[in-house]
Design an enzyme around this catalytic site. Structure first.
Site, PDB file in Angstrom:
ATOM      1  N   ASP A  83       0.847  -1.189   0.000  1.00 51.65           N
ATOM      2  CA  ASP A  83       0.000   0.000   0.000  1.00 51.65           C
ATOM      3  C   ASP A  83       0.885   1.241   0.000  1.00 51.65           C
ATOM      4  OD1 ASP A  83      -2.262   1.813   0.891  1.00 51.65           O
ATOM      5  OD2 ASP A  83      -3.268  -0.123   1.013  1.00 51.65           O
ATOM      6  N   HIS A 126      -3.321   5.997   3.639  1.00 48.58           N
ATOM      7  CA  HIS A 126      -4.105   4.819   3.292  1.00 48.58           C
ATOM      8  C   HIS A 126      -3.540   3.532   3.894  1.00 48.58           C
ATOM      9  CE1 HIS A 126      -5.925   1.911   0.402  1.00 48.58           C
ATOM     10  NE2 HIS A 126      -6.938   2.773   0.410  1.00 48.58           N
ATOM     11  N   SER A 181     -11.258  -0.569   0.140  1.00 45.41           N
ATOM     12  CA  SER A 181      -9.916  -0.644   0.734  1.00 45.41           C
ATOM     13  C   SER A 181      -9.993  -0.956   2.215  1.00 45.41           C
ATOM     14  CB  SER A 181      -9.196   0.698   0.578  1.00 45.41           C
ATOM     15  OG  SER A 181      -8.815   0.888  -0.749  1.00 45.41           O
TER      16      SER A 181
END
Lengths: 478, 262
Positions: free
Chosen positions: A214, A248, A415
């Site tokens: 990620d 994220h 996600s």
């Protein structure tokens, strides 16, 4: 040898004795069965009581719905839930005192009741009418005959983590009613992944690593520092420091395996497993297939002592298929690694890659607090399962946290759904390391709660994951 | 805990072997002086219920069983032995056994599984002493369960579990009868009793399959049986008996046999 002739006098004796023996046996067997039934019933009723207690606690907590994370930092831990009993204290006298002396001393404090726990000579004392635990404790502590006096602290369910923000994590335990997430929506009771039930059976193995491919992970985050095995690898900037400069990856990592039961922050799904960061997304939130491919191979080959990667989470995706990406997935799959990816957030038909590589990868859709599929969640025949992906609370990089706020935030997307499944896969693989990734994928697919249309559908796949069903013993009944 | 169980097992074995040995030594002269009696052949029917503590890995549960058997018995063979062969149906309930090596861990709570039960039993009357007669007994029985399929309901795909249990039990020890009563004969047996078995479970959830065999063992190694043979009318004998397995809280059982001589 004198024979006694009983035949005439007691001709019914044999039958009577037979009947008595058989009756005795039947009664004993029935008693054993009855005792077992009572035990079963007691077990069930204590479970019911526990869930009622939980419900009561939840509804009490819901009376003050905090909306912002900042508000929590100004409140004491678990507000509204007393840390100790309001009527009982524990007292131990100096050993040289006799029971008569200790009890006469105790009576001087006019307790409502008291009892001695033998072997350790500790008294459980119910404070007197009108007296408080605090005042009585202060008075007892001043008495030179008393070795110590302390509050009777509250217990909690073992599998219920004590993380401060756990009550905001409806994805792990959804109490129903008004939820403490942005917008304060009404949630459906137990529209969650049943994590608390699963943790009674599996909390994960620290030697099982979950690679998070990620934007990196903030490995200094207080809720992640103890869980990240190394600084990882940055495929974007080509160095060995996968620090998150976006947000994220840190958010995804927290959902999977934030430090759990550590009295602060949130709980992760894979309670004891550790994380390996691989940075493939830049600070701007973009990345290339090549970095993902390289990272897949690197993670598949990674070892550190006994620790090995068992699961790879990819909350990333692209529209186009690529043979090289498929080959990298196959490489990792053949190394025994379970691959999990997000289906995509376009609200369209068409699952993104790598999730769409059905043979090697679990494609995860996003559901909400009512077990409904989020309207942004991509659909398609490759969708395997759904997991909560709407207003999910998790960690964010400390450096990106506004002053005065805690380094946690709510986020929405597939996600956020995929890491719930990655954590789930890690729990299975920790408990049953002999299962191959294909079997673990099937176990995850075949044990969910069916939501949306009956049976498999293109929106929720086989349904919203149920970790407890897959990890607790499934009862075979008639 | 394991050490204590091992010691108890060894002590029971030493006691039983020691007593058996002394009994055999003492029995020689008594056997030579015995009058010859004709053997008696009997056909019998036995119903029994028992529950016995069993263990596997580090877990325990109780195996309950209902058995119904036909029996062919020869009494006074060679003026020494009673010998019987039995066969019939066993309905054990191995509830509680956990199969944790399967992809989806299963816990068996499915009740009784019918199977074939067969075995043999020998009794030797060796040493008369006053109104008592001391002897030996040995018994072996084996149960072969029929495959039983269960639907695993509550999953989103079709799923089944197929259970196949089997077990064997061997006992040997002392048998004392009280012979002073006309028309009936109480008896007591103290025996070492060894139980072992295998419980096979096959799981099929859509295309996910797994199979595991759990090795079962008895929790206790001693059984004590008390019974009473009633010679009701010519050729008909009724034998009620109760049995306990010391060392296992749930180890208890009993049964009733009826024999017809021919």
């Amino acid at each position: 040898m004198a024979k006694i002739n009983l035949k005439k006098k007691f001709r019914y004796l044999p039958i009577a004795i037979s009947v008595l023996l058989v009756l005795a046996m039947v009664i004993i067997v029935n008693q054993i069965e009855a005792q077992n039934k009572i035990k079963d019933r007691l077990g069930t009723s204590s479970q019911k009581t526990s869930s009622r207690l939980e419900e009561a606690l939840k509804s009490r907590l819901n009376q003050t719905p905090p909306v912002k994370i900042k508000a929590i930092s100004q409140q004491p831990a678990l507000p509204g839930r007393p840390k100790y009993s309001a009527e009982k204290i524990l007292v131990r006298f100096k050993p040289e005192l006799s029971v008569q002396s200790t009890e006469s001393i105790l009576r001087a404090y006019q307790p409502r009741d008291y009892k001695l726990i033998p072997k350790i000579n500790v008294y459980v004392v119910k404070v007197g009418e009108g007296a408080t635990v605090e005042d009585t404790l202060a008075a007892l502590k001043a008495n030179p005959d008393i070795l110590y006096a302390e509050p009777d602290y509250r217990l909690r369910l073992a599998a219920q983590p004590n993380d401060q923000l756990f009550r905001y994590q409806y994805a792990l335990f959804n109490p129903g009613g008004t939820l403490q997430i942005p917008g304060s929506p009404t949630g459906k009771n137990r529209a969650d992944i049943k994590a608390t039930g699963a943790w009674d059976f599996a909390k994960g193995d620290p030697d099982l690593l979950i690679a998070v491919l990620d934007s990196g992970i903030d490995y200094t985050h207080p809720d992640l520092a103890s869980k990240v095995i190394s600084t990882g690898k940055d495929f974007v900037n080509d160095d060995n420091d996968a620090m998150d400069d976006h947000w994220h990856g840190t958010h995804v990592a927290g959902i999977i395996a934030a430090a759990t039961n550590n009295t602060e922050g949130i709980a992760g799904v894979a309670w004891n497993c550790r994380l390996l960061p691989g940075k493939i997304i830049s600070a701007e939130g973009e990345g290339d297939y090549s970095d993902l491919i390289e990272a897949l191979i690197w993670a598949a080959d990674y070892t550190s002592g006994q620790a090995r990667v068992g699961v790879i989470n990819m909350s990333v995706g692209g529209e186009e298929p690529a043979s090289s990406l498929e080959a990298a997935l196959e490489y990792a799959f053949n190394k025994g690694i379970v691959l999990v990816a997000a289906s995509g957030n376009d609200g369209l038909a068409g699952v993104l890659y790598p999730a769409a590589y059905d043979e090697f990868c679990l494609a995860v859709a996003a559901s909400d607090y009512n077990d409904e599929i989020a309207d942004f969640s991509n659909s398609g025949p490759e969708v395997d399962v759904a997991a909560p992906g709407v207003w999910v609370l998790s960690t964010i990089p400390v450096a990106l946290t506004e002053p005065g706020y805690l380094p946690y935030a709510f986020a929405t997307g597939t996600s956020m759904a995929a890491p719930h499944v990655a954590g789930f896969a890690a729990l299975i693989k920790s408990g049953k390391p002999w299962l191959n990734p294909g079997d673990i994928m099937k176990l995850i697919k075949y044990t969910p709660d069916d939501i949306e249309a009956a049976g498999r559908d293109d929106y929720a796949g086989y349904g919203r994951i149920n970790t407890e069903r897959a990890l607790s013993p499934f009862k075979i009944v008639k | 805990m394991k050490e204590r169980a091992g010691k108890a097992k060894r002590l029971a074995a030493i006691l039983i072997i020691g007593l058996t040995w002394s009994l055999l030594l003492a029995a020689g002269p008594a056997l030579q002086a015995r009058e010859q009696q004709k053997p008696v052949w009997e056909f019998g029917l036995t119903g029994e219920l028992f529950s016995r503590g069993i263990k596997w890995s580090d877990q325990t549960t109780t195996l309950k069983s209902t058995n119904l058997m036909f029996e062919l018995r020869a009494r006074n063979l060679g003026n020494l032995f009673n010998l019987s062969f039995f066969g019939g149906l066993g309905l054990p309930r191995p509830n509680g056994v956990v199969f944790d090596q399967l992809p989806l861990t299963l816990q068996y709570q499915g009740g009784s599984i019918t199977g074939l039960l067969f075995g043999a039993r020998a009794e030797a009357r060796l040493l008369p002493a006053s109104d008592f007669n001391f002897g030996l007994m040995a018994e072996f029985s084996s149960y072969l369960g029929f495959k039983k399929e269960f639907a695993l309901s509550g999953l989103v795909v079709p799923a089944t579990a197929t259970a196949t249990p089997s077990w064997s039990q061997a006992s040997g020890g002392l048998r004392v009868t009280y012979d002073a009563l006309e028309g009936s004969q109480p008896f007591l047996e103290v025996a070492g009793s060894y139980f072992w078995g295998k419980f096979k479970m096959k799981e099929k959830i859509e295309d996910l399959e797994g199979e595991q065999s759990v090795n079962l063992k008895g929790v206790s190694y001693v059984s004590i049986t008390a019974g009473w043979s009633f010679f009701l009318v010519d050729k008909i004998t009724l034998v009620p008996k109760v049995r306990i397995f010391p060392g296992s809280r749930t180890g208890i059982g009993g049964g009733l046999s009826i024999y017809y001589g021919f």
